[in-house]
Design a protein around this motif. Structure first.
Motif, PDB file in Angstrom:
ATOM      1  N   GLN A 297      15.827  58.772  62.695  1.00 59.57           N
ATOM      2  CA  GLN A 297      15.222  58.438  63.980  1.00 59.57           C
ATOM      3  C   GLN A 297      13.716  58.667  64.014  1.00 59.57           C
ATOM      4  O   GLN A 297      13.075  58.314  64.997  1.00 59.57           O
ATOM      5  CB  GLN A 297      15.875  59.249  65.100  1.00 59.57           C
ATOM      6  CG  GLN A 297      17.317  58.880  65.330  1.00 59.57           C
ATOM      7  CD  GLN A 297      17.986  59.766  66.355  1.00 59.57           C
ATOM      8  OE1 GLN A 297      17.434  60.769  66.783  1.00 59.57           O
ATOM      9  NE2 GLN A 297      19.189  59.400  66.738  1.00 59.57           N
ATOM     10  N   ASN A 298      13.121  59.223  62.951  1.00 59.53           N
ATOM     11  CA  ASN A 298      11.702  59.559  62.957  1.00 59.53           C
ATOM     12  C   ASN A 298      10.875  58.367  62.468  1.00 59.53           C
ATOM     13  O   ASN A 298      10.856  58.040  61.287  1.00 59.53           O
ATOM     14  CB  ASN A 298      11.443  60.778  62.065  1.00 59.53           C
ATOM     15  CG  ASN A 298      10.078  61.352  62.284  1.00 59.53           C
ATOM     16  OD1 ASN A 298       9.192  60.710  62.830  1.00 59.53           O
ATOM     17  ND2 ASN A 298       9.897  62.584  61.849  1.00 59.53           N
ATOM     18  N   LYS A 299      10.182  57.723  63.392  1.00 60.89           N
ATOM     19  CA  LYS A 299       9.377  56.541  63.054  1.00 60.89           C
ATOM     20  C   LYS A 299       8.092  56.915  62.324  1.00 60.89           C
ATOM     21  O   LYS A 299       7.573  56.147  61.534  1.00 60.89           O
ATOM     22  CB  LYS A 299       9.031  55.763  64.331  1.00 60.89           C
ATOM     23  CG  LYS A 299      10.232  55.307  65.109  1.00 60.89           C
ATOM     24  CD  LYS A 299      11.076  54.370  64.299  1.00 60.89           C
ATOM     25  CE  LYS A 299      12.275  53.933  65.113  1.00 60.89           C
ATOM     26  NZ  LYS A 299      13.323  53.363  64.329  1.00 60.89           N
TER      27      LYS A 299
ATOM     28  N   ARG B  74      20.261  62.708  60.794  1.00 66.38           N
ATOM     29  CA  ARG B  74      20.030  61.975  62.039  1.00 66.38           C
ATOM     30  C   ARG B  74      18.557  62.025  62.446  1.00 66.38           C
ATOM     31  O   ARG B  74      17.977  61.011  62.821  1.00 66.38           O
ATOM     32  CB  ARG B  74      20.909  62.540  63.156  1.00 66.38           C
ATOM     33  CG  ARG B  74      20.811  61.740  64.439  1.00 66.38           C
ATOM     34  CD  ARG B  74      21.694  62.268  65.515  1.00 66.38           C
ATOM     35  NE  ARG B  74      21.341  63.666  65.758  1.00 66.38           N
ATOM     36  CZ  ARG B  74      22.183  64.577  66.155  1.00 66.38           C
ATOM     37  NH1 ARG B  74      23.434  64.285  66.341  1.00 66.38           N
ATOM     38  NH2 ARG B  74      21.781  65.809  66.368  1.00 66.38           N
ATOM     39  N   GLU B  75      17.933  63.189  62.348  1.00 69.31           N
ATOM     40  CA  GLU B  75      16.517  63.302  62.702  1.00 69.31           C
ATOM     41  C   GLU B  75      15.649  62.465  61.768  1.00 69.31           C
ATOM     42  O   GLU B  75      14.682  61.848  62.208  1.00 69.31           O
ATOM     43  CB  GLU B  75      16.064  64.762  62.663  1.00 69.31           C
ATOM     44  CG  GLU B  75      16.572  65.578  63.818  1.00 69.31           C
ATOM     45  CD  GLU B  75      16.147  67.032  63.737  1.00 69.31           C
ATOM     46  OE1 GLU B  75      15.474  67.414  62.747  1.00 69.31           O
ATOM     47  OE2 GLU B  75      16.498  67.780  64.652  1.00 69.31           O
ATOM     48  N   ARG B  76      15.976  62.434  60.502  1.00 67.67           N
ATOM     49  CA  ARG B  76      15.192  61.656  59.540  1.00 67.67           C
ATOM     50  C   ARG B  76      15.307  60.170  59.830  1.00 67.67           C
ATOM     51  O   ARG B  76      14.342  59.430  59.748  1.00 67.67           O
ATOM     52  CB  ARG B  76      15.657  61.964  58.112  1.00 67.67           C
ATOM     53  CG  ARG B  76      15.034  61.102  57.043  1.00 67.67           C
ATOM     54  CD  ARG B  76      13.516  61.199  57.038  1.00 67.67           C
ATOM     55  NE  ARG B  76      12.945  60.216  56.174  1.00 67.67           N
ATOM     56  CZ  ARG B  76      12.402  59.073  56.567  1.00 67.67           C
ATOM     57  NH1 ARG B  76      12.371  58.757  57.841  1.00 67.67           N
ATOM     58  NH2 ARG B  76      11.891  58.242  55.707  1.00 67.67           N
TER      59      ARG B  76
ATOM     60  N   ASP C 145       7.611  59.262  60.000  1.00 68.44           N
ATOM     61  CA  ASP C 145       7.882  59.390  58.565  1.00 68.44           C
ATOM     62  C   ASP C 145       7.998  58.023  57.907  1.00 68.44           C
ATOM     63  O   ASP C 145       7.532  57.815  56.791  1.00 68.44           O
ATOM     64  CB  ASP C 145       9.156  60.184  58.314  1.00 68.44           C
ATOM     65  CG  ASP C 145       8.966  61.665  58.538  1.00 68.44           C
ATOM     66  OD1 ASP C 145       7.801  62.099  58.615  1.00 68.44           O
ATOM     67  OD2 ASP C 145       9.976  62.383  58.621  1.00 68.44           O
TER      68      ASP C 145
ATOM     69  N   LYS D  43      22.559  66.898  61.233  1.00 68.51           N
ATOM     70  CA  LYS D  43      21.397  66.970  62.125  1.00 68.51           C
ATOM     71  C   LYS D  43      20.129  66.514  61.397  1.00 68.51           C
ATOM     72  O   LYS D  43      19.340  65.737  61.933  1.00 68.51           O
ATOM     73  CB  LYS D  43      21.226  68.398  62.640  1.00 68.51           C
ATOM     74  CG  LYS D  43      20.018  68.599  63.534  1.00 68.51           C
ATOM     75  CD  LYS D  43      19.902  70.068  63.930  1.00 68.51           C
ATOM     76  CE  LYS D  43      18.731  70.319  64.807  1.00 68.51           C
ATOM     77  NZ  LYS D  43      17.455  70.307  64.166  1.00 68.51           N
ATOM     78  N   VAL D  44      19.943  66.980  60.171  1.00 68.74           N
ATOM     79  CA  VAL D  44      18.760  66.612  59.390  1.00 68.74           C
ATOM     80  C   VAL D  44      18.753  65.112  59.100  1.00 68.74           C
ATOM     81  O   VAL D  44      17.726  64.445  59.246  1.00 68.74           O
ATOM     82  CB  VAL D  44      18.706  67.423  58.077  1.00 68.74           C
ATOM     83  CG1 VAL D  44      17.683  66.858  57.118  1.00 68.74           C
ATOM     84  CG2 VAL D  44      18.408  68.877  58.375  1.00 68.74           C
TER      85      VAL D  44
END
Length: 67
Positions: free
Chosen positions: A54-56, A50-52, A58, A47-48
Motif C-alpha cells: 500500500q506504500n506508494k 500489506r504495508e509494503r 516506496d 502486516k509488513v
C-alpha cells in the motif's frame, strides 16, 4: 527457471511449517507456546506485506531513483 525455484522453495516452506505445527500439536501443553509464537510472527509478516503493497512512496523511489 526463477519461478520454478520460488515455487519449490514455497512448497518446502509450507511442508516445513505444516510439520512444525503438527509437532507442536503432538506436544500439546508445551507446544501451545510455539503455536502462539508462530501465529504472532505470521500476523506481523502479513502486516509488513500489506504495508509494503500500500506504500506508494516506496514504489515511486524504486522506479525513479538511479542505481
Amino acid at each position: 527457471m526463477e519461478t520454478i525455484g520460488y515455487a519449490l522453495l514455497g512448497i518446502v516452506a509450507v511442508c516445513w511449517l505444516a510439520a512444525m505445527l503438527l509437532g507442536m500439536i503432538a506436544a500439546f501443553p508445551v507446544g501451545l507456546l510455539g503455536l502462539v509464537a508462530i501465529f504472532g510472527i505470521g500476523i506481523l509478516f502479513l502486516k509488513v506485506v500489506r504495508e509494503r503493497l500500500q506504500n506508494k512512496e516506496d514504489d515511486y523511489y524504486s522506479k525513479h531513483v538511479d542505481k
